[in-house]
Motif scaffolding. Sequence first.
Motif, PDB file in Angstrom:
ATOM      1  N   ARG A 281       0.913  -1.336  -0.031  1.00  0.00           N
ATOM      2  CA  ARG A 281       0.037  -0.088   0.152  1.00  0.00           C
ATOM      3  C   ARG A 281       0.897   1.123  -0.083  1.00  0.00           C
ATOM      4  NH1 ARG A 281      -5.640   0.910   3.201  1.00  0.00           N
ATOM      5  NH2 ARG A 281      -6.690  -0.196   1.790  1.00  0.00           N
ATOM      6  N   PRO A 282       0.564   2.510  -0.630  1.00  0.00           N
ATOM      7  CA  PRO A 282       1.200   3.625  -0.645  1.00  0.00           C
ATOM      8  C   PRO A 282       1.647   3.900   0.962  1.00  0.00           C
ATOM      9  CG  PRO A 282      -0.572   3.852  -2.181  1.00  0.00           C
ATOM     10  CD  PRO A 282      -0.839   2.406  -1.603  1.00  0.00           C
ATOM     11  N   GLY A 283       2.814   4.215   1.291  1.00  0.00           N
ATOM     12  CA  GLY A 283       3.111   4.719   2.519  1.00  0.00           C
ATOM     13  C   GLY A 283       3.539   3.732   3.285  1.00  0.00           C
ATOM     14  N   ALA A 284       3.547   2.441   2.812  1.00  0.00           N
ATOM     15  CA  ALA A 284       3.821   1.424   3.691  1.00  0.00           C
ATOM     16  C   ALA A 284       5.392   1.427   4.539  1.00  0.00           C
ATOM     17  CB  ALA A 284       3.905   0.301   2.849  1.00  0.00           C
ATOM     18  N   VAL A 285       5.500   1.056   5.636  1.00  0.00           N
ATOM     19  CA  VAL A 285       6.452   0.702   6.461  1.00  0.00           C
ATOM     20  C   VAL A 285       6.972  -0.740   6.314  1.00  0.00           C
ATOM     21  CG1 VAL A 285       7.550   0.962   8.704  1.00  0.00           C
ATOM     22  CG2 VAL A 285       6.100   2.756   7.887  1.00  0.00           C
ATOM     23  N   ALA A 286       8.122  -0.940   5.740  1.00  0.00           N
ATOM     24  CA  ALA A 286       8.520  -2.280   5.828  1.00  0.00           C
ATOM     25  C   ALA A 286      10.080  -2.878   6.025  1.00  0.00           C
ATOM     26  CB  ALA A 286       8.209  -2.998   4.268  1.00  0.00           C
ATOM     27  N   MET A 287      10.338  -3.879   6.709  1.00  0.00           N
ATOM     28  CA  MET A 287      11.727  -3.907   6.997  1.00  0.00           C
ATOM     29  C   MET A 287      11.993  -5.641   7.426  1.00  0.00           C
ATOM     30  SD  MET A 287      11.656  -2.068  10.633  1.00  0.00           S
ATOM     31  CE  MET A 287      11.047  -0.514   9.616  1.00  0.00           C
ATOM     32  N   HIS A 288      13.102  -6.286   6.780  1.00  0.00           N
ATOM     33  CA  HIS A 288      13.570  -7.446   7.077  1.00  0.00           C
ATOM     34  C   HIS A 288      14.901  -7.413   7.762  1.00  0.00           C
ATOM     35  CE1 HIS A 288      13.181 -11.746   6.017  1.00  0.00           C
ATOM     36  NE2 HIS A 288      14.395 -11.770   6.298  1.00  0.00           N
ATOM     37  N   LEU A 289      14.937  -8.089   9.066  1.00  0.00           N
ATOM     38  CA  LEU A 289      16.013  -7.955   9.872  1.00  0.00           C
ATOM     39  C   LEU A 289      17.185  -9.047   9.194  1.00  0.00           C
ATOM     40  CD1 LEU A 289      17.582  -7.194  12.491  1.00  0.00           C
ATOM     41  CD2 LEU A 289      16.570  -8.982  13.536  1.00  0.00           C
ATOM     42  N   HIS A 290      18.200  -8.512   8.609  1.00  0.00           N
ATOM     43  CA  HIS A 290      19.356  -9.362   8.237  1.00  0.00           C
ATOM     44  C   HIS A 290      20.635  -8.497   8.248  1.00  0.00           C
ATOM     45  CE1 HIS A 290      22.005 -11.451   5.321  1.00  0.00           C
ATOM     46  NE2 HIS A 290      21.196 -12.562   5.728  1.00  0.00           N
ATOM     47  N   SER A 291      21.712  -9.352   8.385  1.00  0.00           N
ATOM     48  CA  SER A 291      23.214  -8.491   8.549  1.00  0.00           C
ATOM     49  C   SER A 291      23.452  -7.709   7.482  1.00  0.00           C
ATOM     50  CB  SER A 291      23.939  -9.397   9.080  1.00  0.00           C
ATOM     51  OG  SER A 291      23.914 -10.395  10.268  1.00  0.00           O
ATOM     52  N   PHE A 292      22.935  -8.129   6.261  1.00  0.00           N
ATOM     53  CA  PHE A 292      23.351  -7.463   5.066  1.00  0.00           C
ATOM     54  C   PHE A 292      22.236  -7.108   4.223  1.00  0.00           C
ATOM     55  CE2 PHE A 292      27.003 -10.475   6.401  1.00  0.00           C
ATOM     56  CZ  PHE A 292      28.001  -9.222   6.328  1.00  0.00           C
ATOM     57  N   SER A 293      20.975  -6.478   4.880  1.00  0.00           N
ATOM     58  CA  SER A 293      19.975  -6.204   4.256  1.00  0.00           C
ATOM     59  C   SER A 293      20.085  -5.003   3.251  1.00  0.00           C
ATOM     60  CB  SER A 293      19.003  -5.806   5.400  1.00  0.00           C
ATOM     61  OG  SER A 293      19.280  -4.991   6.244  1.00  0.00           O
ATOM     62  N   ALA A 294      21.129  -4.098   3.492  1.00  0.00           N
ATOM     63  CA  ALA A 294      21.471  -2.823   2.791  1.00  0.00           C
ATOM     64  C   ALA A 294      22.779  -3.116   2.248  1.00  0.00           C
ATOM     65  CB  ALA A 294      21.272  -1.513   3.432  1.00  0.00           C
ATOM     66  N   GLU A 295      23.446  -4.394   2.161  1.00  0.00           N
ATOM     67  CA  GLU A 295      24.799  -4.450   1.515  1.00  0.00           C
ATOM     68  C   GLU A 295      24.965  -3.686   0.171  1.00  0.00           C
ATOM     69  OE1 GLU A 295      27.688  -8.355   1.090  1.00  0.00           O
ATOM     70  OE2 GLU A 295      25.622  -8.443   0.148  1.00  0.00           O
ATOM     71  N   GLN A 296      23.784  -3.924  -0.678  1.00  0.00           N
ATOM     72  CA  GLN A 296      23.791  -3.024  -1.900  1.00  0.00           C
ATOM     73  C   GLN A 296      22.553  -2.494  -1.966  1.00  0.00           C
ATOM     74  OE1 GLN A 296      21.868  -3.959  -4.845  1.00  0.00           O
ATOM     75  NE2 GLN A 296      20.938  -5.437  -3.415  1.00  0.00           N
ATOM     76  N   ILE A 297      22.091  -1.373  -2.901  1.00  0.00           N
ATOM     77  CA  ILE A 297      20.711  -0.871  -2.956  1.00  0.00           C
ATOM     78  C   ILE A 297      20.279  -0.620  -4.374  1.00  0.00           C
ATOM     79  CG2 ILE A 297      21.736   1.532  -2.954  1.00  0.00           C
ATOM     80  CD1 ILE A 297      18.501   0.432  -1.131  1.00  0.00           C
ATOM     81  N   ARG A 298      21.254  -1.376  -5.253  1.00  0.00           N
ATOM     82  CA  ARG A 298      20.875  -1.296  -6.867  1.00  0.00           C
ATOM     83  C   ARG A 298      20.294  -2.443  -7.412  1.00  0.00           C
ATOM     84  NH1 ARG A 298      20.694   3.010  -5.130  1.00  0.00           N
ATOM     85  NH2 ARG A 298      22.642   4.025  -4.926  1.00  0.00           N
ATOM     86  N   ASP A 299      20.364  -3.486  -6.919  1.00  0.00           N
ATOM     87  CA  ASP A 299      19.618  -4.971  -7.495  1.00  0.00           C
ATOM     88  C   ASP A 299      18.353  -5.084  -6.529  1.00  0.00           C
ATOM     89  OD1 ASP A 299      18.819  -7.217  -8.275  1.00  0.00           O
ATOM     90  OD2 ASP A 299      20.796  -7.985  -8.653  1.00  0.00           O
ATOM     91  N   PRO A 300      17.266  -4.980  -7.027  1.00  0.00           N
ATOM     92  CA  PRO A 300      16.006  -5.053  -6.202  1.00  0.00           C
ATOM     93  C   PRO A 300      15.767  -6.476  -6.005  1.00  0.00           C
ATOM     94  CG  PRO A 300      15.251  -4.464  -8.634  1.00  0.00           C
ATOM     95  CD  PRO A 300      16.824  -4.291  -8.316  1.00  0.00           C
ATOM     96  N   ASN A 301      16.324  -7.712  -6.554  1.00  0.00           N
ATOM     97  CA  ASN A 301      16.242  -8.779  -6.265  1.00  0.00           C
ATOM     98  C   ASN A 301      17.162  -9.565  -5.237  1.00  0.00           C
ATOM     99  OD1 ASN A 301      14.008  -9.019  -8.129  1.00  0.00           O
ATOM    100  ND2 ASN A 301      15.522  -8.703  -9.716  1.00  0.00           N
ATOM    101  N   LYS A 302      17.962  -8.590  -4.846  1.00  0.00           N
ATOM    102  CA  LYS A 302      19.124  -9.155  -3.679  1.00  0.00           C
ATOM    103  C   LYS A 302      18.782  -8.395  -2.437  1.00  0.00           C
ATOM    104  CE  LYS A 302      22.772 -10.514  -7.102  1.00  0.00           C
ATOM    105  NZ  LYS A 302      24.046 -10.346  -7.457  1.00  0.00           N
ATOM    106  N   ASN A 303      19.307  -9.114  -1.463  1.00  0.00           N
ATOM    107  CA  ASN A 303      19.101  -8.407  -0.060  1.00  0.00           C
ATOM    108  C   ASN A 303      17.690  -7.956   0.168  1.00  0.00           C
ATOM    109  OD1 ASN A 303      22.292  -7.394  -1.220  1.00  0.00           O
ATOM    110  ND2 ASN A 303      22.286  -8.494   0.436  1.00  0.00           N
ATOM    111  N   TRP A 304      17.513  -6.988   0.881  1.00  0.00           N
ATOM    112  CA  TRP A 304      16.131  -6.761   1.444  1.00  0.00           C
ATOM    113  C   TRP A 304      15.694  -5.233   1.186  1.00  0.00           C
ATOM    114  CZ3 TRP A 304      12.060  -9.649   2.433  1.00  0.00           C
ATOM    115  CH2 TRP A 304      12.471 -11.239   2.311  1.00  0.00           C
TER     116      TRP A 304
END
Length: 517
Positions: A281-304
């Motif tokens: 839904r627009p405005g959603a807050v979402a997060m997944h706990l993982h050590s490398f969830s933001a290891e990268q931010i360019r590939d939307p099919n990797k990490n979280w």
Amino acid sequence: MRLFLFLILTTGITLAATPDPASVVVLYNKAIPESAKLAETYRAARSIPAENLVGLDLPKSDDISREDYDKGLVKPLRGIFDSKGWWKLGKNQENLTLPVQNQIRFIAVMRGVPLRIRNTSATPPPIDLQKPFEGRNEAAVDSELAAFGIQGLPTLGVVNNAYFKSEKPFAEAGMPFLVLVARIDAAKWETCERMIKDAVATEKTGLWGRAYVDIANKIPEGDQWLEGVAKANLSTGIPTVVDRFNDTLPTNYPMTDASLYYGWYEWNVNGPFLNPRFQFRPGAVAMHLHSFSAEQIRDPNKNWSAALLERGACCTIGNTYEPYLGITHYFDILHKRLLDGSTFAEAAYAAMPALSWQGVVFGDPLYRPFIHLDGSGEKQPGDNDYRALRMASLQWDSKPAELHDQLAKAVERTHSGVLAEALGLRYRAISLNDDAKKWFGVARENYTNTADKLRQEFNIISIDRAVGHKDLAIRELRDARTIYAAIPESQALTGWLNILDPPPPPPADPTKVPKIK
């Protein structure tokens, strides 16, 4: 939903104060034109003074060396704060130079500014759980920036976050030596623009919808954070689907009307988010706990982090390198602060024990998703059932039997699938499983969307699975797979079947000679 609307006038809730736009600096990379454009888009959306736009010449990569960070980012940024008179510096008891007054409370970092500071060693030592900080000076740029005004801090290890567990708005916390840093960054420039638009629009209506909490049963500390989220939602009136099985939600699970998602623990995006039809839904807050969830931010099919934003989330958090569980974001604190009306930046930093470390906050730092929990804000038809649940919770939270009775009567009058499912989820939360099954069955009949009907099958089967009725759960899964075979979400049924009733291994290939060990 007229039954509950009169309660809006009697709740007496005080809304959170609006943050001062002049307290926000917008930081962008002058070397990337799109970064400057995004900065102006955000500035205009939040009416931030033009003089608060700060562009620096920075590397175009997501990684930056410690030397380039110090010389190309921190040094010129301190100079700008000095020249504009944004802060006043002094000394503390340890003789460190630091801000003792500060007009700036937030820094909004735009896509294009590097994400990670590399370790100064070309071959950093392996992670040692007994000596977690030894030789570790890699960090998230944003986490370092939060304390950039304090001169002489060590680069190894972490710095305690003085705002951790604070319940005060940051403007009242008396911590001029800190700034709260959040970045508008994602796999695509268009996604960044959408994040800004959604945050501003959602603040007019409030964030309404269903929550999904996926508890992994991995480590008690992390599990307890997620249990805290579910408990807070039960009291608040946010209908929440809670999964407590060791496996994460299965591929294509029917996660509809998702405004909140909290989960752990897989390396890469999976489950409901692999369904091409899924969208938050627009405005959603979402997060997944993982050590490398933001290891990268360019590939939307990797990490979280990138994955959740690309699937419609408005904001999330992440970690650039191994953070260790105890000093990553506490999801329960973050969620509680949001429900109290805090900005996303305030909630995220109140939930983060350490700075100069790995945590990143993605989204508009000023975004307040829950400022209309009193029932105020612009009304939209798709929110009516969720608003009704909130109003009912406000009226009868101390009288659960009366609350359930009122909801049951509302379902009978309106034939609402949302209200019926919510009632089933409430009974499930207090272990009244027969009542829960009854209302999930009613919801299944009332919903018109097939994916919503399928989720009621999962709600019912999850009860049988949890109490150890394995054979019954297997039969129910097989029956449901026949009924719902036509929709992509039916793949989720196969996921659970493969766990409860694993298929036999494939027969040996007679054409291949087995390897001799």
